[in-house]
Design a protein around this motif. Structure first.
Motif, PDB file in Angstrom:
ATOM      1  N   ARG A 110      42.611  47.698  57.752  1.00 15.54           N
ATOM      2  CA  ARG A 110      41.699  48.797  58.094  1.00 15.54           C
ATOM      3  C   ARG A 110      40.250  48.395  57.841  1.00 15.54           C
ATOM      4  NH1 ARG A 110      44.981  53.928  55.370  1.00 15.54           N
ATOM      5  NH2 ARG A 110      46.885  53.718  56.644  1.00 15.54           N
ATOM      6  N   LEU A 111      39.974  47.798  56.690  1.00 15.74           N
ATOM      7  CA  LEU A 111      38.623  47.341  56.403  1.00 15.74           C
ATOM      8  C   LEU A 111      38.214  46.245  57.383  1.00 15.74           C
ATOM      9  CD1 LEU A 111      36.039  47.190  54.758  1.00 15.74           C
ATOM     10  CD2 LEU A 111      37.231  45.675  53.151  1.00 15.74           C
ATOM     11  N   LEU A 112      39.110  45.303  57.655  1.00 17.62           N
ATOM     12  CA  LEU A 112      38.778  44.214  58.583  1.00 17.62           C
ATOM     13  C   LEU A 112      38.433  44.756  59.965  1.00 17.62           C
ATOM     14  CD1 LEU A 112      41.545  41.625  57.597  1.00 17.62           C
ATOM     15  CD2 LEU A 112      39.145  41.665  56.874  1.00 17.62           C
ATOM     16  N   ASP A 113      39.169  45.773  60.400  1.00 22.18           N
ATOM     17  CA  ASP A 113      38.907  46.364  61.705  1.00 22.18           C
ATOM     18  C   ASP A 113      37.559  47.086  61.706  1.00 22.18           C
ATOM     19  OD1 ASP A 113      39.902  46.815  64.398  1.00 22.18           O
ATOM     20  OD2 ASP A 113      40.158  48.913  63.840  1.00 22.18           O
ATOM     21  N   LEU A 118      32.191  48.512  63.529  1.00 15.37           N
ATOM     22  CA  LEU A 118      31.041  49.287  63.089  1.00 15.37           C
ATOM     23  C   LEU A 118      29.849  48.360  62.863  1.00 15.37           C
ATOM     24  CD1 LEU A 118      32.723  51.656  60.459  1.00 15.37           C
ATOM     25  CD2 LEU A 118      32.432  52.026  62.919  1.00 15.37           C
ATOM     26  N   ARG A 119      28.653  48.837  63.205  1.00 18.49           N
ATOM     27  CA  ARG A 119      27.439  48.059  62.952  1.00 18.49           C
ATOM     28  C   ARG A 119      27.162  48.064  61.449  1.00 18.49           C
ATOM     29  NH1 ARG A 119      22.886  47.887  66.923  1.00 18.49           N
ATOM     30  NH2 ARG A 119      21.655  48.731  65.192  1.00 18.49           N
ATOM     31  N   PRO A 120      27.232  46.891  60.796  1.00 22.86           N
ATOM     32  CA  PRO A 120      27.190  46.871  59.326  1.00 22.86           C
ATOM     33  C   PRO A 120      25.889  47.376  58.735  1.00 22.86           C
ATOM     34  CG  PRO A 120      27.118  44.637  60.228  1.00 22.86           C
ATOM     35  CD  PRO A 120      27.448  45.542  61.369  1.00 22.86           C
ATOM     36  N   ARG A 121      24.781  47.236  59.448  1.00 29.58           N
ATOM     37  CA  ARG A 121      23.516  47.736  58.920  1.00 29.58           C
ATOM     38  C   ARG A 121      23.489  49.263  58.891  1.00 29.58           C
ATOM     39  NH1 ARG A 121      18.442  45.306  58.493  1.00 29.58           N
ATOM     40  NH2 ARG A 121      19.729  43.506  57.950  1.00 29.58           N
ATOM     41  N   ASP A 122      24.306  49.903  59.734  1.00 27.32           N
ATOM     42  CA  ASP A 122      24.302  51.368  59.843  1.00 27.32           C
ATOM     43  C   ASP A 122      25.184  52.051  58.799  1.00 27.32           C
ATOM     44  OD1 ASP A 122      22.725  51.050  62.102  1.00 27.32           O
ATOM     45  OD2 ASP A 122      24.421  51.139  63.481  1.00 27.32           O
ATOM     46  N   VAL A 123      26.032  51.281  58.103  1.00 27.94           N
ATOM     47  CA  VAL A 123      27.059  51.870  57.244  1.00 27.94           C
ATOM     48  C   VAL A 123      26.587  51.933  55.793  1.00 27.94           C
ATOM     49  CG1 VAL A 123      29.434  51.667  56.406  1.00 27.94           C
ATOM     50  CG2 VAL A 123      28.890  51.015  58.760  1.00 27.94           C
ATOM     51  N   PHE A 194      28.439  46.539  53.705  1.00 26.87           N
ATOM     52  CA  PHE A 194      29.194  46.166  54.904  1.00 26.87           C
ATOM     53  C   PHE A 194      28.719  44.820  55.459  1.00 26.87           C
ATOM     54  CE2 PHE A 194      32.098  48.598  57.870  1.00 26.87           C
ATOM     55  CZ  PHE A 194      32.811  49.221  56.869  1.00 26.87           C
ATOM     56  N   GLU A 195      27.424  44.567  55.408  1.00 26.78           N
ATOM     57  CA  GLU A 195      26.927  43.265  55.861  1.00 26.78           C
ATOM     58  C   GLU A 195      27.486  42.143  54.988  1.00 26.78           C
ATOM     59  OE1 GLU A 195      22.603  43.902  57.867  1.00 26.78           O
ATOM     60  OE2 GLU A 195      22.728  44.417  55.747  1.00 26.78           O
ATOM     61  N   GLN A 196      27.512  42.360  53.682  1.00 25.55           N
ATOM     62  CA  GLN A 196      28.041  41.339  52.777  1.00 25.55           C
ATOM     63  C   GLN A 196      29.538  41.136  52.977  1.00 25.55           C
ATOM     64  OE1 GLN A 196      26.392  41.624  48.621  1.00 25.55           O
ATOM     65  NE2 GLN A 196      25.389  43.457  49.470  1.00 25.55           N
ATOM     66  N   LEU A 197      30.269  42.228  53.137  1.00 21.49           N
ATOM     67  CA  LEU A 197      31.710  42.120  53.341  1.00 21.49           C
ATOM     68  C   LEU A 197      32.043  41.466  54.674  1.00 21.49           C
ATOM     69  CD1 LEU A 197      32.765  45.605  51.928  1.00 21.49           C
ATOM     70  CD2 LEU A 197      33.401  43.373  50.976  1.00 21.49           C
ATOM     71  N   ARG A 198      31.255  41.777  55.701  1.00 22.16           N
ATOM     72  CA  ARG A 198      31.494  41.157  57.012  1.00 22.16           C
ATOM     73  C   ARG A 198      31.287  39.650  56.929  1.00 22.16           C
ATOM     74  NH1 ARG A 198      30.320  43.151  62.910  1.00 22.16           N
ATOM     75  NH2 ARG A 198      29.677  41.256  63.972  1.00 22.16           N
ATOM     76  N   ALA A 199      30.225  39.223  56.234  1.00 24.98           N
ATOM     77  CA  ALA A 199      29.969  37.786  56.098  1.00 24.98           C
ATOM     78  C   ALA A 199      31.076  37.090  55.309  1.00 24.98           C
ATOM     79  CB  ALA A 199      28.623  37.567  55.418  1.00 24.98           C
ATOM     80  N   LYS A 200      31.644  37.806  54.338  1.00 26.07           N
ATOM     81  CA  LYS A 200      32.675  37.220  53.487  1.00 26.07           C
ATOM     82  C   LYS A 200      34.064  37.254  54.119  1.00 26.07           C
ATOM     83  CE  LYS A 200      34.894  37.941  48.962  1.00 26.07           C
ATOM     84  NZ  LYS A 200      34.893  38.776  47.729  1.00 26.07           N
ATOM     85  N   ARG A 202      34.909  38.474  57.432  1.00 22.58           N
ATOM     86  CA  ARG A 202      34.997  38.232  58.876  1.00 22.58           C
ATOM     87  C   ARG A 202      33.920  37.227  59.305  1.00 22.58           C
ATOM     88  NH1 ARG A 202      38.024  41.764  61.972  1.00 22.58           N
ATOM     89  NH2 ARG A 202      37.918  39.965  63.350  1.00 22.58           N
ATOM     90  N   PRO A 203      33.932  36.014  58.711  1.00 24.20           N
ATOM     91  CA  PRO A 203      32.861  35.045  59.014  1.00 24.20           C
ATOM     92  C   PRO A 203      32.866  34.571  60.462  1.00 24.20           C
ATOM     93  CG  PRO A 203      34.630  34.009  57.750  1.00 24.20           C
ATOM     94  CD  PRO A 203      34.902  35.480  57.747  1.00 24.20           C
ATOM     95  N   GLU A 204      33.968  34.797  61.171  1.00 22.34           N
ATOM     96  CA  GLU A 204      34.034  34.388  62.573  1.00 22.34           C
ATOM     97  C   GLU A 204      33.217  35.302  63.481  1.00 22.34           C
ATOM     98  OE1 GLU A 204      37.254  37.519  62.321  1.00 22.34           O
ATOM     99  OE2 GLU A 204      36.317  36.034  61.009  1.00 22.34           O
ATOM    100  N   LEU A 205      32.854  36.477  62.961  1.00 23.39           N
ATOM    101  CA  LEU A 205      32.079  37.422  63.764  1.00 23.39           C
ATOM    102  C   LEU A 205      30.598  37.091  63.655  1.00 23.39           C
ATOM    103  CD1 LEU A 205      33.820  40.767  62.738  1.00 23.39           C
ATOM    104  CD2 LEU A 205      34.165  39.469  64.838  1.00 23.39           C
TER     105      LEU A 205
END
Length: 209
Positions: A110-113, A118-123, A194-200, A202-205
């Motif tokens: 769920r978090l990965l999705d 979602l735009r991480p800067r907006d969350v 969210f930006e930090q979690l996405r980089a950690k 989901r680095p492929e995004l």
């Protein structure tokens, strides 16, 4: 030619496809069942100066037809509902709407999705905590949730370990939590959780603002 009474001028109506609004903000409340997310969301709608929409996942589950599902079908349908919910939230924010979401990140996907759609800067990621003993007391009092549900969710819900702001509903009521979140918004540091979690996670995004 003058417009009829009560009819808005055409220039005031965005034409189809126009990107007339910036993306909306998403206040993302994450916690176990009975932790107080919905109560905080209701108080946020009263406390925030800008218009916000409360999108609870329970409302999406309630939209489903009442046809009985087999044990094999149920997980598939629930998974699709959660995925659709995430994209509905993203769509509302993309349309310029501010949104309050209450969520249960009790399954890793769920978090990965959410990190993908979602735009991480907006969350604004809010951790909603509550001690297990109090959660069980609330479950018994409510009577509409299985006792022990929050305990089963608890280990995974906060496993990612990173938030923009956290609150404990055993020591602060919903109104106080909402005020703390409201007062935090203007001074939220970057990068967001969210930006930090996405980089950690989901680095492929691609990096996204």
């Amino acid at each position: 030619m003058s417009q009829g009474p009560g009819k808005p001028a055409e220039s005031a109506i965005p034409h189809e496809g126009a990107d007339s609004s910036p993306h909306g903000r998403i206040i993302f409340l994450n916690g176990t069942s009975s932790s107080g997310k919905s109560s905080i969301a209701k108080e946020l709608l009263l406390a925030l100066d800008e218009p916000y929409l409360h999108l609870p996942v329970d409302a999406f589950h309630a939209m489903r037809s009442r046809n009985e599902l087999s044990p094999e079908e149920l997980p598939v349908v629930l998974h699709r509902t959660w995925r659709g919910f995430h994209r509905a939230v993203a769509g509302m924010a993309a349309g310029g709407n501010n949104v309050v979401v209450d969520h249960v990140l009790s399954e890793p996907w769920r978090l990965l999705d959410c990190l993908e759609v979602l735009r991480p800067r907006d969350v604004v990621l809010v951790g909603v905590h509550c001690p297990l003993q109090e959660l069980e007391r609330r479950e018994i009092r409510r009577g509409d949730r299985p006792v022990g549900l929050a305990a089963r969710q608890g280990e995974q819900v906060h496993a990612h370990g990173l938030y923009d702001i956290e609150c404990d509903t055993a020591t602060a009521d919903a109104e106080e939590c909402a005020r703390r979140i409201r007062d935090f918004l203007p001074r939220r540091p970057l990068p967001t959780a969210f930006e930090q979690l996405r980089a950690k996670l989901r680095p492929e995004l691609p990096a996204a603002g």
